[in-house]
Scaffold this motif. Structure first.
Motif, PDB file in Angstrom:
ATOM      1  N   THR A  34      14.734   7.478  40.557  1.00 21.83           N
ATOM      2  CA  THR A  34      13.740   8.477  40.934  1.00 21.83           C
ATOM      3  C   THR A  34      13.754   9.597  39.896  1.00 21.83           C
ATOM      4  O   THR A  34      14.709   9.740  39.124  1.00 21.83           O
ATOM      5  CB  THR A  34      14.033   9.080  42.321  1.00 21.83           C
ATOM      6  OG1 THR A  34      15.271   9.789  42.253  1.00 21.83           O
ATOM      7  CG2 THR A  34      14.065   8.015  43.406  1.00 21.83           C
ATOM      8  N   VAL A  35      12.701  10.402  39.917  1.00 23.31           N
ATOM      9  CA  VAL A  35      12.629  11.541  39.003  1.00 23.31           C
ATOM     10  C   VAL A  35      13.827  12.467  39.232  1.00 23.31           C
ATOM     11  O   VAL A  35      14.445  12.945  38.278  1.00 23.31           O
ATOM     12  CB  VAL A  35      11.295  12.308  39.171  1.00 23.31           C
ATOM     13  CG1 VAL A  35      11.293  13.597  38.358  1.00 23.31           C
ATOM     14  CG2 VAL A  35      10.124  11.418  38.755  1.00 23.31           C
ATOM     15  N   SER A  36      14.193  12.691  40.493  1.00 27.05           N
ATOM     16  CA  SER A  36      15.325  13.589  40.762  1.00 27.05           C
ATOM     17  C   SER A  36      16.640  12.988  40.261  1.00 27.05           C
ATOM     18  O   SER A  36      17.500  13.719  39.759  1.00 27.05           O
ATOM     19  CB  SER A  36      15.407  13.956  42.241  1.00 27.05           C
ATOM     20  OG  SER A  36      15.593  12.816  43.034  1.00 27.05           O
ATOM     21  N   SER A  57      12.642  18.974  37.353  1.00 22.56           N
ATOM     22  CA  SER A  57      11.444  18.138  37.401  1.00 22.56           C
ATOM     23  C   SER A  57      10.294  18.751  36.609  1.00 22.56           C
ATOM     24  O   SER A  57       9.456  18.025  36.077  1.00 22.56           O
ATOM     25  CB  SER A  57      11.024  17.852  38.844  1.00 22.56           C
ATOM     26  OG  SER A  57      10.677  19.047  39.491  1.00 22.56           O
ATOM     27  N   THR A  89       8.823  15.968  34.242  1.00 21.66           N
ATOM     28  CA  THR A  89       7.523  15.378  34.564  1.00 21.66           C
ATOM     29  C   THR A  89       6.611  15.231  33.335  1.00 21.66           C
ATOM     30  O   THR A  89       6.060  14.145  33.115  1.00 21.66           O
ATOM     31  CB  THR A  89       6.840  16.155  35.698  1.00 21.66           C
ATOM     32  OG1 THR A  89       7.669  16.060  36.857  1.00 21.66           O
ATOM     33  CG2 THR A  89       5.458  15.596  36.019  1.00 21.66           C
ATOM     34  N   LEU A 136       7.857  12.351  31.220  1.00 16.49           N
ATOM     35  CA  LEU A 136       7.576  11.060  31.835  1.00 16.49           C
ATOM     36  C   LEU A 136       6.098  10.695  31.707  1.00 16.49           C
ATOM     37  O   LEU A 136       5.757   9.528  31.483  1.00 16.49           O
ATOM     38  CB  LEU A 136       8.017  11.052  33.293  1.00 16.49           C
ATOM     39  CG  LEU A 136       9.527  11.192  33.502  1.00 16.49           C
ATOM     40  CD1 LEU A 136       9.851  11.421  34.965  1.00 16.49           C
ATOM     41  CD2 LEU A 136      10.262   9.981  32.949  1.00 16.49           C
ATOM     42  N   LYS A 137       5.225  11.685  31.809  1.00 18.26           N
ATOM     43  CA  LYS A 137       3.790  11.429  31.640  1.00 18.26           C
ATOM     44  C   LYS A 137       3.494  10.930  30.228  1.00 18.26           C
ATOM     45  O   LYS A 137       2.691  10.015  30.037  1.00 18.26           O
ATOM     46  CB  LYS A 137       2.973  12.686  31.949  1.00 18.26           C
ATOM     47  CG  LYS A 137       2.868  12.995  33.427  1.00 18.26           C
ATOM     48  CD  LYS A 137       2.016  14.227  33.670  1.00 18.26           C
ATOM     49  CE  LYS A 137       1.884  14.512  35.157  1.00 18.26           C
ATOM     50  NZ  LYS A 137       1.059  15.699  35.418  1.00 18.26           N
ATOM     51  N   ARG A 169       5.248   5.222  36.552  1.00 21.46           N
ATOM     52  CA  ARG A 169       5.700   6.104  37.625  1.00 21.46           C
ATOM     53  C   ARG A 169       5.090   5.580  38.918  1.00 21.46           C
ATOM     54  O   ARG A 169       3.874   5.463  39.016  1.00 21.46           O
ATOM     55  CB  ARG A 169       5.255   7.549  37.365  1.00 21.46           C
ATOM     56  CG  ARG A 169       5.903   8.142  36.123  1.00 21.46           C
ATOM     57  CD  ARG A 169       5.436   9.559  35.808  1.00 21.46           C
ATOM     58  NE  ARG A 169       4.003   9.631  35.691  1.00 21.46           N
ATOM     59  CZ  ARG A 169       3.266  10.638  36.154  1.00 21.46           C
ATOM     60  NH1 ARG A 169       3.826  11.660  36.772  1.00 21.46           N
ATOM     61  NH2 ARG A 169       1.954  10.641  36.005  1.00 21.46           N
ATOM     62  N   ARG A 213       5.063   5.976  43.169  1.00 24.29           N
ATOM     63  CA  ARG A 213       5.451   6.723  44.373  1.00 24.29           C
ATOM     64  C   ARG A 213       6.046   5.763  45.393  1.00 24.29           C
ATOM     65  O   ARG A 213       5.556   4.654  45.576  1.00 24.29           O
ATOM     66  CB  ARG A 213       4.255   7.438  44.973  1.00 24.29           C
ATOM     67  CG  ARG A 213       3.752   8.545  44.089  1.00 24.29           C
ATOM     68  CD  ARG A 213       3.015   9.603  44.880  1.00 24.29           C
ATOM     69  NE  ARG A 213       2.641  10.688  43.992  1.00 24.29           N
ATOM     70  CZ  ARG A 213       3.417  11.721  43.691  1.00 24.29           C
ATOM     71  NH1 ARG A 213       4.604  11.831  44.213  1.00 24.29           N
ATOM     72  NH2 ARG A 213       3.003  12.664  42.879  1.00 24.29           N
ATOM     73  N   VAL A 240       9.279   9.711  43.441  1.00 24.02           N
ATOM     74  CA  VAL A 240       8.620   8.944  42.388  1.00 24.02           C
ATOM     75  C   VAL A 240       9.690   8.171  41.634  1.00 24.02           C
ATOM     76  O   VAL A 240      10.650   8.752  41.127  1.00 24.02           O
ATOM     77  CB  VAL A 240       7.838   9.875  41.423  1.00 24.02           C
ATOM     78  CG1 VAL A 240       7.221   9.078  40.286  1.00 24.02           C
ATOM     79  CG2 VAL A 240       6.776  10.652  42.192  1.00 24.02           C
TER      80      VAL A 240
END
Length: 149
Positions: free
Chosen positions: A60-62, A72, A76, A79-80, A90, A92, A100
């Motif tokens: 996950t992102v976290s 984050s 973020t 990652l984009k 990515r 959800r 995510v």
């Protein structure tokens, strides 16, 4: 904690500052990595994300943020850009849309083979033995943990 008093005339000398040694070494390391990572189409922070995902895909992102000590808000946009480059997806979580998960694409997995030369180049440029570099890494990690405590 061991404390040794530094003589006053030595305490503020630039060459006696661990912060400057780390900072200037970091600048030199960044300069070394730049052309290596340019060949891969990655920035240094993106490379770190890819290293973590090559170890454990689907975090996950976290979880990525914890592993890299990034929040984050910083992670973020990275990652984009990796997603726009076709290296990650990515997704959800169905059960909890706040979570995510980041998954490598086929191109992201394939990039690992090209990146495999990077550590050897860094080792060669350091002019250290593998053992010396591993010991230094361990010492720096311990310093980071102590400072964070």
């Amino acid at each position: 904690m061991r404390a040794t008093k530094i003589p006053a005339d030595q305490a503020l000398l630039l060459d006696n500052q661990v912060c400057f040694a780390l900072y200037s070494a970091s600048l030199a390391m960044t300069k070394l990595y730049k052309p290596l990572l340019d060949e891969l189409g990655l920035t240094y922070p993106q490379y770190l994300v890819m290293l973590v995902l090559w170890e454990s895909d689907g975090l996950t992102v976290s979880e990525l943020g914890q592993r890299l000590s990034l929040d984050s808000g910083t992670l973020t946009p990275l990652l984009k850009r990796l997603e726009a480059a076709g290296l990650v997806n990515r997704l959800r979580a169905v059960q909890d849309e706040r979570r995510v998960h980041i998954h490598l694409t086929a191109a992201g997995r394939k990039l690992k083979a090209r990146a495999a030369k990077v550590p050897g180049c860094v080792l060669a440029a350091s002019q250290c033995s593998l053992s010396e570099l591993l010991q230094l890494t361990t010492q720096i990690r311990k310093l980071r943990e102590r400072l964070a405590a």
